[in-house]
Structure formats: C-alpha cells, structure tokens
Scaffold this motif. Structure first.
Motif, PDB file in Angstrom:
ATOM      1  N   VAL A  53       0.857  -1.187   0.000  1.00  0.00           N
ATOM      2  CA  VAL A  53       0.000   0.000   0.000  1.00  0.00           C
ATOM      3  C   VAL A  53       0.899   1.245   0.000  1.00  0.00           C
TER       4      VAL A  53
ATOM      5  N   LYS B 122       2.007   5.176  -0.142  1.00  0.00           N
ATOM      6  CA  LYS B 122       3.456   5.136  -0.275  1.00  0.00           C
ATOM      7  C   LYS B 122       4.079   4.540   0.991  1.00  0.00           C
TER       8      LYS B 122
ATOM      9  N   LEU C  89      -3.254   4.343  -2.062  1.00  0.00           N
ATOM     10  CA  LEU C  89      -4.454   4.837  -1.378  1.00  0.00           C
ATOM     11  C   LEU C  89      -3.998   5.981  -0.494  1.00  0.00           C
TER      12      LEU C  89
ATOM     13  N   SER D  95      -5.364   9.203   2.241  1.00  0.00           N
ATOM     14  CA  SER D  95      -6.481   9.871   2.936  1.00  0.00           C
ATOM     15  C   SER D  95      -6.003  10.897   3.961  1.00  0.00           C
TER      16      SER D  95
ATOM     17  N   SER E 189      -7.140  11.757   9.534  1.00  0.00           N
ATOM     18  CA  SER E 189      -7.719  11.198   8.314  1.00  0.00           C
ATOM     19  C   SER E 189      -8.790  12.139   7.762  1.00  0.00           C
TER      20      SER E 189
ATOM     21  N   GLU F  10       0.897  -3.196   5.069  1.00  0.00           N
ATOM     22  CA  GLU F  10       0.680  -1.801   5.441  1.00  0.00           C
ATOM     23  C   GLU F  10       1.743  -1.329   6.417  1.00  0.00           C
TER      24      GLU F  10
ATOM     25  N   ILE G 149      -2.093   0.874  10.774  1.00  0.00           N
ATOM     26  CA  ILE G 149      -3.554   0.902  10.784  1.00  0.00           C
ATOM     27  C   ILE G 149      -3.933   1.838  11.925  1.00  0.00           C
TER      28      ILE G 149
ATOM     29  N   THR H  84      -7.237   4.775  11.907  1.00  0.00           N
ATOM     30  CA  THR H  84      -8.712   4.698  11.978  1.00  0.00           C
ATOM     31  C   THR H  84      -9.208   3.365  11.397  1.00  0.00           C
ATOM     32  N   GLY H  85      -8.429   2.787  10.490  1.00  0.00           N
ATOM     33  CA  GLY H  85      -8.836   1.555   9.831  1.00  0.00           C
ATOM     34  C   GLY H  85      -9.547   1.789   8.504  1.00  0.00           C
TER      35      GLY H  85
ATOM     36  N   ARG I 159       9.807  10.201   5.682  1.00  0.00           N
ATOM     37  CA  ARG I 159       9.715   8.800   5.265  1.00  0.00           C
ATOM     38  C   ARG I 159      11.088   8.102   5.319  1.00  0.00           C
TER      39      ARG I 159
HETATM   40  O1  LIG Z   1      -6.032   3.578   9.268  1.00  0.00           O
HETATM   41  P1  LIG Z   1      -6.040   4.941   8.554  1.00  0.00           P
HETATM   42  O2  LIG Z   1      -6.559   6.045   9.453  1.00  0.00           O
HETATM   43  O3  LIG Z   1      -6.712   4.893   7.228  1.00  0.00           O
HETATM   44  O4  LIG Z   1      -4.519   5.358   8.330  1.00  0.00           O
HETATM   45  C1  LIG Z   1      -3.607   4.461   7.805  1.00  0.00           C
HETATM   46  C2  LIG Z   1      -3.171   4.895   6.422  1.00  0.00           C
HETATM   47  O5  LIG Z   1      -2.742   6.290   6.423  1.00  0.00           O
HETATM   48  C3  LIG Z   1      -1.435   6.418   5.878  1.00  0.00           C
HETATM   49  O6  LIG Z   1      -1.485   6.587   4.473  1.00  0.00           O
HETATM   50  P2  LIG Z   1      -1.608   8.081   3.827  1.00  0.00           P
HETATM   51  O7  LIG Z   1      -3.042   8.338   3.528  1.00  0.00           O
HETATM   52  O8  LIG Z   1      -0.874   9.027   4.729  1.00  0.00           O
HETATM   53  O9  LIG Z   1      -0.836   7.915   2.471  1.00  0.00           O
HETATM   54  P3  LIG Z   1       0.738   7.584   2.322  1.00  0.00           P
HETATM   55  O10 LIG Z   1       0.882   6.087   2.676  1.00  0.00           O
HETATM   56  O11 LIG Z   1       1.035   7.871   0.899  1.00  0.00           O
HETATM   57  O12 LIG Z   1       1.473   8.460   3.295  1.00  0.00           O
HETATM   58  C4  LIG Z   1      -0.795   5.090   6.149  1.00  0.00           C
HETATM   59  O13 LIG Z   1       0.250   4.795   5.222  1.00  0.00           O
HETATM   60  C5  LIG Z   1      -1.939   4.091   5.996  1.00  0.00           C
HETATM   61  O14 LIG Z   1      -2.085   3.683   4.662  1.00  0.00           O
END
Ligand SMILES: O=P(O)(O)OC[C@H]1O[C@H](OP(=O)(O)OP(=O)(O)O)[C@H](O)[C@@H]1O
Ligand SMILES: [Mg+2]
Length: 180
Positions: A40, A42, A66, A68, A75, A98, A101, A103-104, A164
């Motif tokens: 997933v 980046k 993905l 968010s 989020s 991933e 995790i 909020t999920g 990162r």
């Molecule tokens: O459980 P959640 O609340 O959904 O958060 C988890 C997600 O948030 C971050 O991604 P982000 O949207 O920051 O994108 P990125 O991986 O490109 O930084 C992280 O890499 C997960 O994919």
C-alpha cells in the motif's frame, strides 16, 4: 530531521528483527500458495521490501496507492484510490502489507475492494497498529508493533511527505504540525 522527533519508538534494529520474525511466519503461512503481495503506497514501501526478503516462498508483488491523510495528521475520512493494481486478483491468495492501521478506513476500503474482486483469501500484515485511533472495525492478521495515540513518522511514514526516510519510527513533535 532528528530534532523534529520527540522520541524514538522503534529503532532500525527492532524493525529489522520484527520483519525477520513476521517473514518467517508468512513463509509458513504461504508455503506452496504463490501469494500476491500488495504494497500500500506510499507508506508501506520500506516495510514491504524488508519483509518480502524474509519470505522464502514464490510470490508476486503489486502496488496500490491509497491516500487519505494528504498533508494533515488526521484522516480526511475519504480514501482516494490514486493508483490501482496491475494484477488480476481473482482467485488469488492476497497478502496486504501496510505501515500503519490507525482509523482503519484505508484498510477497510482495500479489503472490501479485494473481496468485490473475488480473491481466494486476503490477510493483512502491518508494521504498526494504533488501536486507540480505530473508527472502523478491522484488524490485521500479523502486527509488528503497537503504537500509542500519537502521530508517528519514519520508515515510510510521513508528515506532509517528509520523514519517510528516517530509519526508525518516532513520535513527531506536535510543534511541527501545530504551527500550521
Ligand atoms: O487507518 P487509517 O486512518 O486509514 O490510516 C492508515 C493509512 O494512512 C497512511 O497513508 P496516507 O493516507 O498518509 O498515504 P501515504 O501512505 O502515501 O502516506 C498510512 O500509510 C496508511 O495507509
Ligand atoms: Mg498509506
């Protein structure tokens, strides 16, 4: 960059040790199954490259983007699919990798999407789990470490695309993002 970190949670060595442990467990899990490993983007890039090198089994690798969080620390509630998979997942044993995790929402979006595409099975391996952040009911099958309800960065995890490349996972000083 290190001055922006309040405290290190997990060192480079601790991360390598847990990647080795999880890789051995996943080798057993997927013996003879030729899994499709989905990174997933980046955030999970670094963990994915480390963990698949500990998996002594045939596998295919694919990527999905993905997003968010954008440049925020919370989020948006809206998961954006900005780069879809190349592979046909129908009938495949899928392993999602991933970085965290929280909020999920991201993981729920992805698992629902994979189930709609008729995968044979889907399991999830995450480096970090932040149970205090959960807003939707979803959990990983393999977890590296739990983190407190703080915004963490490093080893793939970013704040506004920065950090990162830190070799460890640490808590970002709130002053960095509260200035905005
Ligand atoms: O459980 P959640 O609340 O959904 O958060 C988890 C997600 O948030 C971050 O991604 P982000 O949207 O920051 O994108 P990125 O991986 O490109 O930084 C992280 O890499 C997960 O994919
Ligand atoms: Mg991500």
């Amino acid at each position: 960059m290190n001055n922006d970190i309040e405290r290190v949670l997990y060192s480079r060595d601790q991360i390598q040790q847990v990647a080795q442990k999880l890789g051995q467990e996943l080798t057993t899990e997927y013996a003879g199954k030729n899994p499709l490993v989905i990174c997933v983007l980046k955030g999970a890039v670094l963990f994915t490259t480390d963990i698949i090198r500990e998996m002594d089994t045939y596998l295919d690798l694919d990527f999905i983007n993905l997003s968010s969080y954008g440049n925020e620390t919370i989020s948006s509630g809206e998961v954006q699919l900005t780069k879809d998979l190349d592979a046909d997942v129908t009938g495949r044993d899928v392993l999602v990798i991933e970085d965290i995790i929280d909020t999920g929402r991201t993981l729920k979006f992805l698992v629902d999407l994979l189930k709609r595409r008729d995968v044979n099975s889907v399991k999830v391996c995450t480096l970090l789990d932040k149970p205090a952040g959960r807003l939707v009911d979803i959990k990983a099958d393999y977890i590296g470490f739990e983190v407190p309800n703080e915004f963490v960065v490093g080893y793939g995890l970013d704040y506004a695309e920065r950090y990162r490349n830190l070799p460890y996972v640490g808590i970002l000083k709130p002053a960095i993002y509260e200035h905005k």
